[in-house]
Structures are given as structure tokens and as C-alpha cells.
Design an enzyme around this catalytic site. Structure first.
Site, PDB file in Angstrom:
ATOM      1  N   ARG A 152      14.890   0.935  -9.499  1.00  0.00           N
ATOM      2  CA  ARG A 152      13.494   0.724  -9.086  1.00  0.00           C
ATOM      3  C   ARG A 152      13.005   1.787  -8.109  1.00  0.00           C
ATOM      4  NH1 ARG A 152      10.262  -4.957  -7.800  1.00  0.00           N
ATOM      5  NH2 ARG A 152       8.332  -3.928  -7.175  1.00  0.00           N
ATOM      6  N   ASN A 203       9.294   5.088  -6.347  1.00  0.00           N
ATOM      7  CA  ASN A 203       8.902   5.683  -5.066  1.00  0.00           C
ATOM      8  C   ASN A 203       8.573   7.168  -5.192  1.00  0.00           C
ATOM      9  OD1 ASN A 203       9.250   3.257  -3.798  1.00  0.00           O
ATOM     10  ND2 ASN A 203      11.374   3.671  -3.217  1.00  0.00           N
ATOM     11  N   ARG A 236       8.276 -22.738   1.957  1.00  0.00           N
ATOM     12  CA  ARG A 236       9.373 -22.001   1.288  1.00  0.00           C
ATOM     13  C   ARG A 236       8.984 -21.471  -0.085  1.00  0.00           C
ATOM     14  NH1 ARG A 236      12.145 -26.306   3.529  1.00  0.00           N
ATOM     15  NH2 ARG A 236      13.295 -25.711   5.386  1.00  0.00           N
ATOM     16  N   HIS A 284      -4.083   5.018   0.579  1.00  0.00           N
ATOM     17  CA  HIS A 284      -2.683   5.010   0.147  1.00  0.00           C
ATOM     18  C   HIS A 284      -2.483   5.876  -1.114  1.00  0.00           C
ATOM     19  CE1 HIS A 284       1.350   3.553  -0.678  1.00  0.00           C
ATOM     20  NE2 HIS A 284       0.958   3.223  -1.895  1.00  0.00           N
ATOM     21  N   LYS A 316       6.534  -7.238  -5.092  1.00  0.00           N
ATOM     22  CA  LYS A 316       6.754  -6.876  -3.683  1.00  0.00           C
ATOM     23  C   LYS A 316       5.576  -7.395  -2.874  1.00  0.00           C
ATOM     24  CE  LYS A 316       9.385  -2.595  -3.628  1.00  0.00           C
ATOM     25  NZ  LYS A 316       9.283  -1.183  -3.237  1.00  0.00           N
ATOM     26  N   GLU A 337      -1.411   6.538  -8.999  1.00  0.00           N
ATOM     27  CA  GLU A 337      -0.239   5.726  -9.368  1.00  0.00           C
ATOM     28  C   GLU A 337      -0.028   5.768 -10.887  1.00  0.00           C
ATOM     29  OE1 GLU A 337       1.896   4.438  -7.316  1.00  0.00           O
ATOM     30  OE2 GLU A 337       0.874   4.023  -5.410  1.00  0.00           O
ATOM     31  N   HIS A 375       4.239   8.374   2.439  1.00  0.00           N
ATOM     32  CA  HIS A 375       4.349   7.564   3.664  1.00  0.00           C
ATOM     33  C   HIS A 375       4.309   8.460   4.897  1.00  0.00           C
ATOM     34  CE1 HIS A 375       6.341   3.962   1.484  1.00  0.00           C
ATOM     35  NE2 HIS A 375       5.044   3.861   1.526  1.00  0.00           N
ATOM     36  N   GLU A 422      15.035  -3.624  -6.232  1.00  0.00           N
ATOM     37  CA  GLU A 422      15.158  -2.235  -5.784  1.00  0.00           C
ATOM     38  C   GLU A 422      16.544  -1.916  -5.239  1.00  0.00           C
ATOM     39  OE1 GLU A 422      11.555  -0.465  -4.147  1.00  0.00           O
ATOM     40  OE2 GLU A 422      12.808   0.637  -2.745  1.00  0.00           O
ATOM     41  N   LYS A 426       6.112   0.294 -15.372  1.00  0.00           N
ATOM     42  CA  LYS A 426       6.622  -0.415 -14.197  1.00  0.00           C
ATOM     43  C   LYS A 426       7.475  -1.604 -14.638  1.00  0.00           C
ATOM     44  CE  LYS A 426       5.607  -2.052  -9.611  1.00  0.00           C
ATOM     45  NZ  LYS A 426       4.686  -2.206  -8.513  1.00  0.00           N
ATOM     46  N   HIS A 469       6.182   8.757  -2.849  1.00  0.00           N
ATOM     47  CA  HIS A 469       5.939   7.838  -1.730  1.00  0.00           C
ATOM     48  C   HIS A 469       6.642   8.251  -0.443  1.00  0.00           C
ATOM     49  CE1 HIS A 469       4.091   5.451  -4.804  1.00  0.00           C
ATOM     50  NE2 HIS A 469       3.754   4.519  -3.940  1.00  0.00           N
TER      51      HIS A 469
HETATM   52  N1  LIG Z   1       3.242  -4.508  -3.319  1.00  0.00           N
HETATM   53  C1  LIG Z   1       3.346  -3.338  -3.889  1.00  0.00           C
HETATM   54  O1  LIG Z   1       4.168  -3.112  -4.784  1.00  0.00           O
HETATM   55  C2  LIG Z   1       2.390  -2.251  -3.471  1.00  0.00           C
HETATM   56  C3  LIG Z   1       2.288  -1.084  -4.227  1.00  0.00           C
HETATM   57  C4  LIG Z   1       1.346  -0.131  -3.846  1.00  0.00           C
HETATM   58  C5  LIG Z   1       0.549  -0.341  -2.721  1.00  0.00           C
HETATM   59  N2  LIG Z   1       0.688  -1.485  -2.019  1.00  0.00           N
HETATM   60  C6  LIG Z   1      -0.159  -1.755  -0.843  1.00  0.00           C
HETATM   61  O2  LIG Z   1      -1.506  -1.840  -1.288  1.00  0.00           O
HETATM   62  C7  LIG Z   1      -2.359  -1.533  -0.188  1.00  0.00           C
HETATM   63  C8  LIG Z   1      -3.493  -0.651  -0.667  1.00  0.00           C
HETATM   64  O3  LIG Z   1      -4.209  -1.340  -1.659  1.00  0.00           O
HETATM   65  P1  LIG Z   1      -5.675  -0.897  -2.101  1.00  0.00           P
HETATM   66  O4  LIG Z   1      -5.714   0.575  -2.236  1.00  0.00           O
HETATM   67  O5  LIG Z   1      -6.033  -1.731  -3.257  1.00  0.00           O
HETATM   68  O6  LIG Z   1      -6.545  -1.200  -0.788  1.00  0.00           O
HETATM   69  P2  LIG Z   1      -7.486  -2.416  -0.323  1.00  0.00           P
HETATM   70  O7  LIG Z   1      -6.920  -3.709  -0.650  1.00  0.00           O
HETATM   71  O8  LIG Z   1      -7.823  -2.135   1.093  1.00  0.00           O
HETATM   72  O9  LIG Z   1      -8.820  -2.192  -1.167  1.00  0.00           O
HETATM   73  C9  LIG Z   1      -9.560  -1.012  -0.950  1.00  0.00           C
HETATM   74  C10 LIG Z   1     -11.018  -1.276  -0.587  1.00  0.00           C
HETATM   75  O10 LIG Z   1     -11.735  -1.545  -1.777  1.00  0.00           O
HETATM   76  C11 LIG Z   1     -12.535  -2.729  -1.621  1.00  0.00           C
HETATM   77  N3  LIG Z   1     -12.586  -3.317  -2.950  1.00  0.00           N
HETATM   78  C12 LIG Z   1     -11.581  -3.917  -3.620  1.00  0.00           C
HETATM   79  N4  LIG Z   1     -11.954  -4.212  -4.861  1.00  0.00           N
HETATM   80  C13 LIG Z   1     -13.239  -3.823  -4.989  1.00  0.00           C
HETATM   81  C14 LIG Z   1     -14.179  -3.843  -6.056  1.00  0.00           C
HETATM   82  N5  LIG Z   1     -13.845  -4.264  -7.262  1.00  0.00           N
HETATM   83  N6  LIG Z   1     -15.437  -3.358  -5.820  1.00  0.00           N
HETATM   84  C15 LIG Z   1     -15.765  -2.855  -4.606  1.00  0.00           C
HETATM   85  N7  LIG Z   1     -14.916  -2.782  -3.577  1.00  0.00           N
HETATM   86  C16 LIG Z   1     -13.659  -3.255  -3.771  1.00  0.00           C
HETATM   87  C17 LIG Z   1     -11.835  -3.535  -0.570  1.00  0.00           C
HETATM   88  O11 LIG Z   1     -12.734  -4.383   0.098  1.00  0.00           O
HETATM   89  C18 LIG Z   1     -11.281  -2.438   0.337  1.00  0.00           C
HETATM   90  O12 LIG Z   1     -12.274  -2.039   1.261  1.00  0.00           O
HETATM   91  C19 LIG Z   1      -1.504  -0.907   0.885  1.00  0.00           C
HETATM   92  O13 LIG Z   1      -1.319  -1.849   1.923  1.00  0.00           O
HETATM   93  C20 LIG Z   1      -0.176  -0.651   0.170  1.00  0.00           C
HETATM   94  O14 LIG Z   1       0.922  -0.726   1.038  1.00  0.00           O
HETATM   95  C21 LIG Z   1       1.589  -2.442  -2.364  1.00  0.00           C
END
Ligand SMILES: NC(=O)c1ccc[n+]([C@@H]2O[C@H](COP(=O)([O-])OP(=O)(O)OC[C@H]3O[C@@H](n4cnc5c(N)ncnc54)[C@H](O)[C@@H]3O)[C@@H](O)[C@H]2O)c1
Length: 372
Positions: A248, A252, A121, A272, A143, A185, A259, A244, A234, A255
Site C-alpha cells: 500500500r 504514497n 467502538r 494537499h 484511512k 491523485e 508532506h 499499509e 487504489k 506524498h
Molecule cells: N484518508 C485518506 O486516505 C486521505 C487521502 C488523501 C487526502 N486525505 C486528506 O484529505 C484532506 C484534503 O481533502 P480535500 O482536498 O477534499 O479538502 P477539503 O475537505 O478541505 O475540501 C476543500 C474545499 O472545498 C470545499 N468543497 C468541497 N466540496 C465542494 C463542492 N462540491 N463545491 C464547492 N466547494 C466544495 C470545502 O468546503 C473546502 O473548502 C487532507 O486533510 C488530507 O490529509 C486523506
């Protein structure tokens, strides 16, 4: 080291931004985390690069450390992967007072955060983002989620971390494409409410010659300041509306279109952040079509998106598939689709259900390369 304090209704926590935090965060964490054991979750690539340093500093600080490697990529941000992590947490004997630490990009953070929010939990959670996108966006605000075969982030929670460590030194190994996707972003934050931040990025984009992006040292002071400004924006939003319910949603911006681009290309063509970058340009074009935004500002937004360099639309993408993907987003809202649209640089507004012909024309501009 810069520090931004986040105070939400459910939790207050610091975000530390600096170089080489990864190998010295153990003693700092001791001030925020009263755990005995920590399950470090990381994708195989990031684990190979950085888990050793993380493990060492945590162990020296007196924590028992377990490492759980996950497969990278959006398809693995799943309930199945979460189950694998619950198994690891149980096998490691993690108790209520223990913690999960996400070492990686947004995928690792979202998945590990979901596990932290639901295991017993809810146990403590630490974010160590290693992509720019995760530093400025996904690691802050609470999130957490996994995907469902029917859509992204359909199963999740609002669950704030206990601390965030953004080590900009690790950005040196991040592929340039990932870095500029994350910068989208930051542009978004400027557009929402920090015109000075937007101006700063605009000045940078002007300094680079056509097609050249390397004007930013990923671990330089400027990048730390950009990260801190984006996080501050943020924070100001999330602190007022953690779950949200209203405000909040401004986050988006870009987005809804983003999306739609991701869904209709099967999450394979765009990162993304790249989809969000195009989403910002599409939002600007739509706002212009609806006479909400002046042409000059529209052009400034589109120009900066072009500098970020998201890939062009793939040949198979059609207006109808994009409109269909928007429909799905609308169903998720349960009401009319709500678009966040820019009114000028640093100011946005909500707009309900724009006319279909304006949406169609906006997508046509994108697909036919007229967003320029
Ligand atoms: N929770 C939220 O508020 C929120 C907001 C925006 C996006 N997201 C989510 O985030 C995700 C995308 O995140 P992302 O773009 O970080 O992708 P990711 O986590 O896939 O990382 C991108 C790539 O970079 C590599 N990598 C990471 N750090 C590295 C480093 N320092 N050196 C070399 N390689 C590295 C990883 O292995 C991966 O292949 C999506 O699923 C999206 O929905 C969530």
C-alpha cells in the site's frame, strides 16, 4: 451510474459514481445500511450547498437524520472537533446500529470517519465525497484520522465505509483550483500502475493551450471514467494490503515530498493535491538523478504536473526547511525514510534513504524553478 466493488479483509462495499446521486441515494443506501438514525457531518460551505438534498433523500428512505456542521480547514481536523461530534452523536441518541455520513471533502471524510470508527467502538460509516480528491482518494481505502499539533493524521484508524457515493454533479461547484489539485491523485494512480490512464491525461493536457486548463467537464463522462480508473487502481492495492504493511505504500508516491512541502509552508500555501503534484515532479527528478528513470519519462511527468498548475514555491521556503520536514517523516516511519520513485510510466519502486546530495540537488531544482 458506474460501480466499483471494494473487497478488503475487514469489509466489502460499493463505490457508486454518477450524476445527482446525492438526491437519490436514500433507497440505494437501504441495501447497505440497516441503521435507524444517521448523523450527517459536513463543513458549513458544503452543508449550505448540499445538505438539504442529502437530508431529503435519507428522510424519504425512512432514516432519522441529524446534521452536524463542522468548521472547514485543516486546523479543524482535530480531536477537539471530534469531541464536538461525539457530543452531537450522544445528544442525538445514536446507537451501535446507527451511522455517520460524511458529506464533503477529505477533511470532513477523515474527521467523520474517525468519529465513526471510535464512537461506541465503531458504528456504520458512509462516505459522500464532494471534492475530486475525496472521490478518487480519501473516501476509498479506509484511512481515517485527525491531526495532532505535532503533525498531520497522527491519530487515526483503518476503518472502511459501508458505501461510497461519488456524485460528480457536485463537482460543478468545486473551485477549479480544487479540481486540478484532486486530479494530481489521478495522475499519481496512472504513474503507479495504469499507463493508459496517464496517457489519457497527457492527451488532455496537450489539448489545452498554454496556461489553459478548462478541457474537462467536471461532471462529464470522461471525468467519471477517470475517477473509476483511479479507484480501481487504489482498490487493487488496498485489497492486497489494507493496513499499509507493505504494498500500500506505493500509494504514497509524491506524498513524502508533498508532506514536506505542506509542513514547511505551514499548510497554508499549497492545497494537499498541489503539494502531491509537486511531490510527483520531485520524485521524478530524484529518480532521474539516481538513474532509475529515463529523461523522456521524467519530462512527461514534469510536463503534466505543470499542466495541473500547482503554485510556485513561496520565497521564504528553503532547502533546509524542506530537508528538516523530510526528517520528521522519517521519524514517523521509525526506520530509514522510504521513497516511492517512478521507474517508468506505470511502474514504481521503493527506495531507501537516497543520498543527501541527490535530495539537496532535487530541492534546489524545485526552489530555483528548474523543474521544467
Ligand atoms: N484518508 C485518506 O486516505 C486521505 C487521502 C488523501 C487526502 N486525505 C486528506 O484529505 C484532506 C484534503 O481533502 P480535500 O482536498 O477534499 O479538502 P477539503 O475537505 O478541505 O475540501 C476543500 C474545499 O472545498 C470545499 N468543497 C468541497 N466540496 C465542494 C463542492 N462540491 N463545491 C464547492 N466547494 C466544495 C470545502 O468546503 C473546502 O473548502 C487532507 O486533510 C488530507 O490529509 C486523506
Amino acid at each position: 451510474m458506474l460501480k466499483v466493488q471494494i473487497d478488503t479483509r475487514s469489509k466489502s462495499y460499493p463505490v457508486y459514481i454518477g450524476d445527482h446521486l446525492l438526491s437519490r441515494m436514500g433507497p440505494v443506501l437501504k441495501n447497505h445500511l440497516d441503521a435507524r438514525a444517521i448523523l450527517v457531518v459536513s463543513d458549513a460551505h458544503v452543508a449550505h450547498l448540499y445538505a438539504g438534498r442529502c437530508w431529503e433523500t435519507l428522510r424519504q428512505a425512512g432514516y432519522r437524520v441529524e446534521l452536524a456542521e463542522i468548521a472547514g480547514g485543516e486546523p479543524h481536523k482535530s480531536l477537539e472537533s471530534a469531541t464536538g461530534l461525539y457530543d452531537r452523536a450522544i445528544a442525538a441518541g445514536l446507537h451501535r446500529g446507527d451511522a455517520v455520513l460524511a458529506l464533503g471533502g477529505g477533511i470532513t471524510g477523515d474527521l467523520a470517519g474517525f468519529v465513526a470508527a471510535t464512537y461506541l467502538r465503531g458504528i456504520s460509516f458512509v462516505q459522500v465525497p464532494t471534492t475530486l480528491l475525496a472521490m478518487v482518494d480519501s473516501s476509498v481505502g479506509g484511512k481515517v484520522a485527525v491531526n495532532h499539533p505535532r503533525g498531520k493524521n497522527l491519530i487515526g484508524a483503518f476503518y472502511q465505509p459501508d458505501a461510497v457515493f461519488a456524485d460528480t454533479a457536485v463537482l460543478q461547484t468545486l473551485p477549479e483550483r480544487e479540481f486540478y489539485a484532486g486530479l494530481a491523485e489521478v495522475v499519481k494512480c496512472g504513474l503507479i500502475g495504469d499507463p493508459g490512464l496517464f496517457l489519457r491525461l497527457e492527451a488532455l493536457s496537450r489539448r489545452s493551450r498554454e496556461g489553459e486548463k478548462k478541457v474537462l467537464d467536471p461532471s462529464g463522462l470522461l471525468v467519471k471514467k477517470l475517477i473509476a480508473r483511479a479507484i480501481l487502481l487504489k482498490r487493487n492495492v488496498v485489497c492486497q494490503d489494507e493496513r499499509e504493511e507493505d504494498l500500500r505504500r506505493v500509494l504514497n508516491l509524491g506524498h513524502t515530498f508533498g508532506h514536506a512541502l505542506e509542513t514547511s509552508t505551514g499548510y497554508t500555501h499549497y492545497l494537499h493535491g498541489e503539494a502531491v503534484a509537486w511531490g510527483l515532479a520531485l520524485a521524478a527528478r530524484l529518480a532521474r538523478r539516481l538513474n532509475l528513470l529515463q529523461e523522456l519519462d521524467e519530462q512527461r511527468i514534469i510536463r503534466i504536473v505543470r499542466w495541473l498548475g500547482p503554485p510556485a514555491a513561496p520565497g521564504f521556503l528553503t532547502r533546509d526547511s524542506l530537508l528538516e520536514a523530510l526528517q520528521f517523516d522519517k521519524k514517523r516511519e521509525g526506520v530509514d525514510s522510504i521513497f516511492v520513485l517512478p521507474l517508468r510510466i506505470g511502474r514504481v519502486s521503493f527506495f531507501r534513504s537516497p543520498p543527501l546530495d541527490a535530495l539537496q540537488a532535487t530541492f534546489d531544482d524545485f526552489l530555483q524553478g528548474r523543474l521544467a
